[in-house]
Design a protein around this motif. Structure first.
Motif, mmCIF file in Angstrom:
data_model
loop_
_atom_site.group_PDB
_atom_site.id
_atom_site.type_symbol
_atom_site.label_atom_id
_atom_site.label_comp_id
_atom_site.label_asym_id
_atom_site.label_seq_id
_atom_site.Cartn_x
_atom_site.Cartn_y
_atom_site.Cartn_z
ATOM 1 N N GLU A 190 9.213 3.813 -12.813
ATOM 2 C CA GLU A 190 9.341 3.697 -14.275
ATOM 3 C C GLU A 190 7.949 3.586 -14.899
ATOM 4 O OE1 GLU A 190 11.935 0.408 -15.011
ATOM 5 O OE2 GLU A 190 13.603 1.432 -14.007
ATOM 6 N N PRO A 191 7.799 3.990 -16.174
ATOM 7 C CA PRO A 191 6.489 3.854 -16.830
ATOM 8 C C PRO A 191 5.985 2.419 -16.721
ATOM 9 C CG PRO A 191 8.013 5.054 -18.228
ATOM 10 C CD PRO A 191 8.814 4.590 -17.054
ATOM 11 N N GLY A 192 4.690 2.285 -16.453
ATOM 12 C CA GLY A 192 4.115 0.944 -16.311
ATOM 13 C C GLY A 192 4.072 0.475 -14.867
ATOM 14 N N ALA A 193 4.722 1.244 -13.980
ATOM 15 C CA ALA A 193 4.751 0.816 -12.572
ATOM 16 C C ALA A 193 3.380 1.028 -11.920
ATOM 17 C CB ALA A 193 5.814 1.596 -11.817
ATOM 18 N N HIS A 194 3.130 0.228 -10.898
ATOM 19 C CA HIS A 194 1.875 0.310 -10.151
ATOM 20 C C HIS A 194 2.208 0.717 -8.721
ATOM 21 C CE1 HIS A 194 -1.196 -1.882 -7.577
ATOM 22 N NE2 HIS A 194 -1.959 -1.090 -8.309
ATOM 23 N N VAL A 195 1.355 1.577 -8.140
ATOM 24 C CA VAL A 195 1.546 2.046 -6.765
ATOM 25 C C VAL A 195 0.337 1.641 -5.937
ATOM 26 C CG1 VAL A 195 1.863 4.103 -5.298
ATOM 27 C CG2 VAL A 195 2.845 4.057 -7.592
ATOM 28 N N VAL A 196 0.577 1.137 -4.731
ATOM 29 C CA VAL A 196 -0.511 0.930 -3.768
ATOM 30 C C VAL A 196 -0.413 2.088 -2.775
ATOM 31 C CG1 VAL A 196 -1.471 -0.567 -1.983
ATOM 32 C CG2 VAL A 196 -0.435 -1.581 -4.029
ATOM 33 N N ALA A 197 -1.446 2.951 -2.761
ATOM 34 C CA ALA A 197 -1.385 4.143 -1.907
ATOM 35 C C ALA A 197 -2.621 4.201 -1.007
ATOM 36 C CB ALA A 197 -1.322 5.398 -2.781
ATOM 37 N N ALA A 198 -2.501 4.966 0.058
ATOM 38 C CA ALA A 198 -3.611 5.097 1.009
ATOM 39 C C ALA A 198 -4.786 5.834 0.373
ATOM 40 C CB ALA A 198 -3.138 5.868 2.237
ATOM 41 N N ASP A 199 -6.000 5.442 0.782
ATOM 42 C CA ASP A 199 -7.175 6.162 0.275
ATOM 43 C C ASP A 199 -7.404 7.458 1.047
ATOM 44 O OD1 ASP A 199 -8.102 5.159 2.658
ATOM 45 O OD2 ASP A 199 -9.747 4.000 1.798
ATOM 46 N N ASN A 200 -6.644 7.691 2.098
ATOM 47 C CA ASN A 200 -6.686 8.975 2.810
ATOM 48 C C ASN A 200 -5.282 9.568 2.755
ATOM 49 O OD1 ASN A 200 -6.776 9.978 6.285
ATOM 50 N ND2 ASN A 200 -7.274 11.173 4.508
ATOM 51 N N LEU A 201 -5.134 10.575 1.857
ATOM 52 C CA LEU A 201 -3.823 11.183 1.621
ATOM 53 C C LEU A 201 -3.961 12.696 1.649
ATOM 54 C CD1 LEU A 201 -2.441 9.338 -1.552
ATOM 55 C CD2 LEU A 201 -1.419 9.255 0.721
ATOM 56 N N TYR A 202 -2.853 13.380 1.921
ATOM 57 C CA TYR A 202 -2.833 14.828 1.741
ATOM 58 C C TYR A 202 -3.297 15.122 0.305
ATOM 59 C CZ TYR A 202 -1.049 19.560 1.331
ATOM 60 O OH TYR A 202 -0.931 20.905 1.124
ATOM 61 N N ALA A 203 -4.145 16.148 0.136
ATOM 62 C CA ALA A 203 -4.836 16.348 -1.144
ATOM 63 C C ALA A 203 -3.882 16.487 -2.327
ATOM 64 C CB ALA A 203 -5.744 17.575 -1.051
ATOM 65 N N GLU A 204 -2.777 17.210 -2.133
ATOM 66 C CA GLU A 204 -1.873 17.395 -3.283
ATOM 67 C C GLU A 204 -1.147 16.104 -3.645
ATOM 68 O OE1 GLU A 204 -3.433 20.737 -2.900
ATOM 69 O OE2 GLU A 204 -1.805 20.962 -1.463
ATOM 70 N N THR A 205 -0.940 15.242 -2.651
ATOM 71 C CA THR A 205 -0.326 13.941 -2.961
ATOM 72 C C THR A 205 -1.308 13.131 -3.799
ATOM 73 O OG1 THR A 205 0.797 14.060 -0.835
ATOM 74 C CG2 THR A 205 0.793 11.926 -1.930
ATOM 75 N N TYR A 206 -2.576 13.193 -3.406
ATOM 76 C CA TYR A 206 -3.632 12.529 -4.188
ATOM 77 C C TYR A 206 -3.652 13.112 -5.606
ATOM 78 C CZ TYR A 206 -8.373 11.287 -5.642
ATOM 79 O OH TYR A 206 -9.448 10.821 -6.350
ATOM 80 N N ASP A 207 -3.545 14.442 -5.718
ATOM 81 C CA ASP A 207 -3.558 15.090 -7.037
ATOM 82 C C ASP A 207 -2.387 14.629 -7.900
ATOM 83 O OD1 ASP A 207 -5.777 16.492 -6.310
ATOM 84 O OD2 ASP A 207 -4.748 18.397 -5.966
ATOM 85 N N LEU A 208 -1.204 14.514 -7.276
ATOM 86 C CA LEU A 208 -0.024 14.043 -8.034
ATOM 87 C C LEU A 208 -0.291 12.655 -8.606
ATOM 88 C CD1 LEU A 208 3.402 14.482 -6.142
ATOM 89 C CD2 LEU A 208 2.755 15.395 -8.363
ATOM 90 N N LEU A 209 -0.855 11.790 -7.745
ATOM 91 C CA LEU A 209 -1.047 10.392 -8.145
ATOM 92 C C LEU A 209 -2.202 10.213 -9.126
ATOM 93 C CD1 LEU A 209 -0.408 8.505 -4.784
ATOM 94 C CD2 LEU A 209 1.003 8.459 -6.848
ATOM 95 N N THR A 210 -3.154 11.150 -9.135
ATOM 96 C CA THR A 210 -4.301 10.984 -10.038
ATOM 97 C C THR A 210 -4.199 11.930 -11.249
ATOM 98 O OG1 THR A 210 -5.563 12.559 -8.711
ATOM 99 C CG2 THR A 210 -5.938 10.220 -8.264
ATOM 100 N N GLY A 211 -3.529 13.067 -11.093
ATOM 101 C CA GLY A 211 -3.526 14.064 -12.168
ATOM 102 C C GLY A 211 -2.235 14.132 -12.948
ATOM 103 N N ILE A 212 -1.117 13.793 -12.332
ATOM 104 C CA ILE A 212 0.170 13.972 -13.012
ATOM 105 C C ILE A 212 0.789 12.620 -13.412
ATOM 106 C CG2 ILE A 212 2.521 14.924 -12.804
ATOM 107 C CD1 ILE A 212 0.705 17.233 -12.459
ATOM 108 N N TYR A 213 0.928 11.722 -12.459
ATOM 109 C CA TYR A 213 1.683 10.486 -12.748
ATOM 110 C C TYR A 213 1.002 9.534 -13.729
ATOM 111 C CZ TYR A 213 5.783 11.871 -10.433
ATOM 112 O OH TYR A 213 6.931 12.550 -10.158
#
Ligand code: PLP
Length: 389
Positions: free
Chosen positions: A89-112
Motif C-alpha cells: 500500500e502507499p506509504g509502505a517501506h521495503v527492506v531489500a537486498a543491496d544485490n538484486l537482479y537489475a530489473e528488480t532494482y529498477d522496479l524498486l527505485t524507478g517505478i514503486y
C-alpha cells in the motif's frame, strides 16, 4: 501414503484433471469458454485470462514443488515480482537486498517510489542489518538467495523471524536455487517468487514466472492482481514450464555436480583472483547455504586477474559456454554482469554492492564436465597469450 521425494513429485505433479486420460495436459488455446446457462458464472473456466487448464497444471505443479497452498503464473519472472510489490500500500517501506537482479532494482527505485513506496537496500548476509532497517511502515522484506550475480546467501529462517516480528512479510526470489534445492516457504517465508524461464523451464525456450504462497490471506489479492493486471503467460509457455519441471531435479543434480568441480578447478588457477560459489568452504555464507539448501546451485561467478579486459577476452574465447544473458538451462552460458545483465545499475551502486567491472558469471549446464573445464582452460590460455589484443 509415504512421503515422495522431489524427483518423483516433479514427474507427477500437477492437476489430476486431464481430458481423455491424457498423460500431459494439452495446450489449451481457447480464450473463452461456453456458459452452460446465463447464470452459470461460477464455472472454473470462463475466460482465459482468469484461468485455463494448461495454466492450472503449471500452478498446481508449482504449488506442489514449493510446498505452498496456491500458485500464480505470470508472463515473466519480472511480472511475478511486480505482482508481489503490487501487494504493497502507499506509504509502505521495503527492506531489500543491496544485490538484486537489475530489473528488480529498477522496479524498486524507478517505478514503486511513484506509488509512495520507500526502500532500504541492505546487506542481507547480516541479520542485524536487516533488523536495524525495519521500521513501523516496513511491510515487506525481499531478497534473492543466492543473489544474482554475487551468490550471497541470506538466512531465510532468521529473516522470516525478523520480518514477522515487525508484522512484515518475507518474500524470497528463489530463481537461482529453484525448489529442487531450496523451499523458502518451509523455512518460514510467506511468498516465494521466481523466474520459471531459468531452472524450471530449463531449455531457454519460454519466458514466465510464478508466485507461490502458503498464506490464504494473500490468495484473493494475488488472484485479482493476476487477472486484472493481466500479465499471464500463454498456454504454450505454461506447457513448456511443466515439461521442464518434470526433469528439474535430475538436471539440477548434474548441473550442481558440474558447478562444484568447475569452482574447485578455478579456485586453484593462478589467473583467477576470486571464485564466488556457496559450495566452497571459504564462502562467507557456506554454513547457511549448507543448512537451507540441498546443494549449492549451478551458478559460479569469478573475478579474473586483469579485470575487465581479461574478463571480456575470456568470455569471447569460450567455445562451449555461449556468451548470453539468462541462466539455469541445459546449456552453459557466460556473461559479464557489469556489461550485460546489470548494466542499468549505476556504476557506483554496482561497485558498492561488490560487482566489479570484470566479474564473470557462469551458468553451468549439463554438458560433460571435462569438456566444460577444457573450454575454461583454453579460454584462460587465450587471455594469457593476449589473443584479445
Ligand atoms: N529474478 C532473478 C534472480 C533473475 O536472474 C531474473 C532474470 O534473469 C529474473 C528474476 C527475471 O526473470 P524473467 O527474465 O523471467 O522476467
Amino acid at each position: 501414503m509415504a512421503h515422495r521425494r522431489a524427483q518423483t513429485r516433479e514427474v507427477h505433479a500437477g492437476s489430476a484433471d486431464r481430458p481423455f486420460g491424457a498423460i500431459n495436459q494439452p495446450i489449451f488455446t481457447s480464450c473463452t469458454y461456453e456458459y452452460e446457462t446465463a447464470h452459470s458464472i461460477g464455472g472454473r473456466y470462463r475466460y482465459g485470462r482468469m484461468a485455463s487448464p494448461t495454466r492450472d497444471e503449471l500452478e498446481a505443479m508449482m504449488t506442489d514443488l514449493e510446498g505452498g497452498t496456491s500458485a500464480y503464473a505470470f508472463a515473466s519472472g519480472m511480472a511475478a515480482i511486480d505482482a508481489v510489490f503490487s501487494l504493497l500500500e502507499p506509504g509502505a517501506h521495503v527492506v531489500a537486498a543491496d544485490n538484486l537482479y537489475a530489473e528488480t532494482y529498477d522496479l524498486l527505485t524507478g517505478i514503486y517510489p511513484m506509488y509512495g513506496i520507500d526502500v532500504s537496500f541492505v546487506d542481507i548476509r547480516r541479520n542485524e542489518v536487516i533488523a536495524d532497517a525495519m521500521c513501523r511502515e516496513t511491510a515487506l522484506v525481499y531478497f534473492e538467495s543466492p543473489t544474482n550475480p554475487l551468490l550471497h546467501i541470506g538466512d531465510i529462517e532468521a529473516a522470516a523471524a525478523i520480518a514477522h516480528d515487525g508484522d512484515a512479510f518475507l518474500a524470497i526470489d528463489n530463481t537461482f536455487a529453484s525448489p529442487a534445492l531450496q523451499r523458502p516457504l518451509e523455512l518460514g517465508a510467506d511468498i516465494v517468487v521466481e523466474s520459471l524461464t531459468k531452472y524450471i523451464g530449463g531449455h531457454s525456450d519460454a519466458i514466465l514466472g510464478s508466485v507461490v504462497v502458503d498464506d490464504p490471506s494473500l490468495e484473493e489479492q494475488l488472484s485479482t492482481i493476476q487477472y486484472t493486471r493481466g500479465a499471464i503467460p500463454g498456454s504454450l509457455e505454461c506447457f513448456l514450464a511443466v515439461r521442464g519441471g518434470r526433469t528439474l531435479s535430475r538436471r539440477v543434480e548434474v548441473q550442481c555436480a558440474n558447478a562444484r568441480a568447475i569452482a574447485e578447478w578455478m579456485e586453484a588457477h593462478e589467473m583467477v583472483d576470486h571464485v564466488y560459489y556457496p559450495g566452497q568452504p571459504n564462502h562467507p555464507n557456506h554454513d547457511i547455504a549448507t543448512r537451507q539448501m540441498d546443494d549449492y546451485g549451478a551458478m559460479v561467478s569469478l573475478d579474473l586477474k586483469g579485470g575487465e579486459p581479461a574478463a571480456t577476452a575470456f568470455v569471447e574465447a569460450l567455445e562451449i559456454f555461449t556468451l548470453a544473458e539468462s541462466l539455469g538451462a541445459v546449456e552453459s552460458l557466460v556473461e559479464v554482469p557489469a556489461l550485460m545483465t546489470h548494466q542499468d545499475i549505476p556504476p557506483e551502486k554496482r561497485a558498492a554492492s561488490g560487482i566489479s567491472d570484470g566479474l564473470v558469471r557462469l551458468s553451468i549446464g549439463i554438458e560433460h564436465v571435462d569438456d566444460l573445464i577444457d573450454d575454461i582452460r583454453q579460454g584462460l590460455q587465450a587471455v594469457e597469450l593476449g589473443e584479445h589484443d
